[in-house]
Write a protein that holds these residues in place. Structure first.
Motif, PDB file in Angstrom:
ATOM      1  N   TYR A 165       0.838  -1.210   0.000  1.00 52.74           N
ATOM      2  CA  TYR A 165       0.000   0.000   0.000  1.00 52.74           C
ATOM      3  C   TYR A 165       0.871   1.258   0.000  1.00 52.74           C
ATOM      4  O   TYR A 165       0.584   2.223  -0.713  1.00 52.74           O
ATOM      5  N   ARG A 168       2.059   1.664  -3.489  1.00 52.05           N
ATOM      6  CA  ARG A 168       0.969   2.080  -4.383  1.00 52.05           C
ATOM      7  C   ARG A 168       0.663   3.558  -4.209  1.00 52.05           C
ATOM      8  O   ARG A 168       0.377   4.266  -5.183  1.00 52.05           O
ATOM      9  N   LEU A 179      -6.232  -4.687  -6.929  1.00 53.13           N
ATOM     10  CA  LEU A 179      -5.324  -4.296  -5.844  1.00 53.13           C
ATOM     11  C   LEU A 179      -6.110  -3.808  -4.629  1.00 53.13           C
ATOM     12  O   LEU A 179      -5.741  -4.104  -3.493  1.00 53.13           O
ATOM     13  N   ILE A 180      -7.197  -3.077  -4.853  1.00 54.91           N
ATOM     14  CA  ILE A 180      -8.020  -2.628  -3.711  1.00 54.91           C
ATOM     15  C   ILE A 180      -8.679  -3.843  -3.055  1.00 54.91           C
ATOM     16  O   ILE A 180      -8.648  -4.012  -1.831  1.00 54.91           O
ATOM     17  N   SER A 183      -6.234  -5.953  -1.119  1.00 50.23           N
ATOM     18  CA  SER A 183      -5.754  -5.225   0.056  1.00 50.23           C
ATOM     19  C   SER A 183      -6.784  -5.303   1.188  1.00 50.23           C
ATOM     20  O   SER A 183      -6.469  -5.666   2.325  1.00 50.23           O
ATOM     21  N   VAL A 184      -8.030  -4.969   0.874  1.00 54.46           N
ATOM     22  CA  VAL A 184      -9.081  -4.977   1.901  1.00 54.46           C
ATOM     23  C   VAL A 184      -9.312  -6.407   2.417  1.00 54.46           C
ATOM     24  O   VAL A 184      -9.324  -6.653   3.623  1.00 54.46           O
ATOM     25  N   LYS A 187      -6.735  -8.229   4.765  1.00 54.69           N
ATOM     26  CA  LYS A 187      -6.782  -7.790   6.166  1.00 54.69           C
ATOM     27  C   LYS A 187      -7.994  -8.384   6.885  1.00 54.69           C
ATOM     28  O   LYS A 187      -7.928  -8.788   8.045  1.00 54.69           O
ATOM     29  N   PHE A 207     -14.752   6.300  -1.492  1.00 52.34           N
ATOM     30  CA  PHE A 207     -13.626   5.907  -2.334  1.00 52.34           C
ATOM     31  C   PHE A 207     -14.115   5.611  -3.751  1.00 52.34           C
ATOM     32  O   PHE A 207     -13.490   5.982  -4.741  1.00 52.34           O
TER      33      PHE A 207
HETATM   34  N1  URA Z   1      -8.428   0.607   1.564  1.00 53.89           N
HETATM   35  C1  URA Z   1      -7.555  -0.413   1.701  1.00 53.89           C
HETATM   36  O1  URA Z   1      -7.423  -1.007   2.758  1.00 53.89           O
HETATM   37  N2  URA Z   1      -6.836  -0.766   0.619  1.00 53.89           N
HETATM   38  C2  URA Z   1      -6.938  -0.157  -0.578  1.00 53.89           C
HETATM   39  O2  URA Z   1      -6.267  -0.544  -1.506  1.00 53.89           O
HETATM   40  C3  URA Z   1      -7.837   0.901  -0.693  1.00 53.89           C
HETATM   41  C4  URA Z   1      -8.586   1.270   0.401  1.00 53.89           C
END
Ligand code: URA
Length: 433
Positions: A165, A168, A179-180, A183-184, A187, A207
């Motif tokens: 991140y 990026r 990628l978004i 990433s989300v 987690k 967003f």
């Molecule tokens: N929030 C995130 O955790 N990751 C992203 O890539 C965008 C927003």
């Protein structure tokens, strides 16, 4: 295997194998692959995209790049929710205790706010004494005992996302669906819950700027979660105007408390009830959304949802007298009303403008080092669809900033008043499951 071959393969629009994705994620986290090569691959992904299989593999590798929470020894179905972020989004504060009071187990890791969106941890910290960074042991104990904890990330969860991140952010590669989504979801998956409800927001304060993009992201994230063994669903919700009335940390906590007492704003209450009903269905605590809705209304009416919030605050060291007597929260030096300049109907309340103004009033951070003024923010008196008369209060501004005249002007301009009737927009626009 060579990183340059993986870059050129993606540049030419070809599908990467699981081994190639693993090679790049593991190699980057271990420091074997330099930033410049990973930047090139990320840009190729921005332009060429990824197949669902590639996205699932990428997410899985990212999830397992560090610690993974194992909550299996805690009794009950663990549920989690995630919002892609918005203005006035205090949903976790009310929804968490509501579903926990119905028997679901909420073990939630939240984040801080940056820019025009607020963070749940900051909101919780407006309660004096509240500790959002508890030990792993205490987190588990609290979840097991009261079924509800909202804390900052513990342990070394998803180091791959932290590194990717940051890269990026400085290489113009944030705006990419794969990628978004990875990433989300990496987690969320690493946080260990059995079920995940995603609140994907769209509109000027979100967003995702339009519903089509939000839906695409929601579908991809649900596919990832379900492919990796978690019941994952999503609601698509409006972020054209702020959620509820309150924007700002202590102000939002007070609104969450009012909602737990059954006196919350209509849109916010509706979002909590609908999201909670889906989560109870996911957790198999209710057989249908209708049954779940009845359970949620009952725990609000009989006070057990509010009691769950109290228990969580006490467990995390917060001074519960503020929860019992919200009038104790300190007030800002300036409390100023913004009034309507003409008669009409509220057509828009630009969430982005309200969020940015709240930040300038002291309620948010421009950079991670900024200190938040917990009392600052904006409380709307009108929402989209409301009829107003010239001189009616549109909102009340709370701030300790001396020089706030321009901010008040900008807030007034965020309200668009028109002559024609405006229908009240729905809060939840779609449900992906
Ligand atoms: N929030 C995130 O955790 N990751 C992203 O890539 C965008 C927003």
């Amino acid at each position: 295997m060579r990183m340059v071959d993986i870059i050129t393969k993606k540049r030419d629009g070809k599908e990467l194998t699981d081994q190639e994705i693993t090679f790049f994620v593991d190699g980057y986290v271990a420091g074997r692959i330099p930033d410049y090569q990973v930047s090139a691959l990320l840009m190729a992904i921005v332009f060429k995209g990824m197949t669902n299989r590639e996205i699932v593999t990428l997410t899985d590798r990212m999830e397992h790049s560090g610690d993974v929470m194992d909550l299996s020894d805690i009794k009950g179905v663990k549920v989690d929710k995630h919002s892609t972020g918005g203005v006035g989004d205090k949903t976790t504060l009310a929804l968490g205790p509501m579903v926990a009071a119905c028997g679901a187990v909420l073990a939630k890791m939240s984040g801080r706010g940056l820019g025009h969106t607020g963070g749940t941890l900051d909101k919780l910290e407006s309660i004096p004494g509240m500790n959002v960074f508890v030990s792993d042991e205490q987190f588990r104990k609290q979840v097991a005992e009261i079924g509800c904890a909202v804390v900052g990330q513990t342990g070394q969860l998803v180091p791959a996302d932290k590194k990717l991140y940051a890269l990026r952010d400085v290489t113009g590669t944030v705006e990419s669906m794969p990628l978004i989504a990875s990433s989300v979801m990496s987690k969320k998956l690493a946080s260990g819950s059995d079920c995940i409800l995603l609140d994907v927001k769209f509109g000027n304060g979100a967003f995702m700027k339009n519903i089509e993009a939000a839906k695409e992201l929601a579908i991809v994230m649900c596919k990832i979660g379900n492919a990796l063994g978690r019941d994952t669903r999503a609601v698509l919700t409006d972020m054209e105007q702020p959620l509820g009335f309150a924007v700002g940390n202590a102000l939002e906590v007070k609104e969450a408390i009012a909602t737990l007492h059954g006196h919350g704003p209509k849109d916010f209450t509706e979002l909590c009830l609908r999201s909670g009903a889906i989560m109870l269905e996911q957790a198999k605590i209710a057989k249908s959304e209708e049954e779940a809705m009845k359970m949620l209304k009952k725990v609000i009416a009989d006070g057990s949802a509010f009691e769950k919030f109290r228990q969580m605050v006490i467990a995390q060291g917060g001074d519960v007298s503020y929860i019992d007597h919200p009038e104790k929260f300190p007030e800002s030096k300036y409390v100023v009303e913004v009034k309507a300049a003409k008669d009409g109907y509220i057509k828009r309340i630009v969430a982005l403008e309200i969020g940015e103004s709240a930040m300038r009033l002291g309620a948010g951070r421009e950079t991670f080092d900024d200190v938040i003024d917990m009392s600052a923010g904006i409380v709307l008196s009108k929402k989209v669809g409301d009829k107003v008369k010239k001189g009616d209060v549109l909102c009340t501004v709370h701030t300790n900033v001396e020089d706030h005249a321009q901010i008040l002007k900008d807030i007034e301009e965020a309200f668009h008043i028109v002559d024609e009737f405006v229908a009240v927009p729905p809060t939840v626009h779609d449900y992906i499951h």
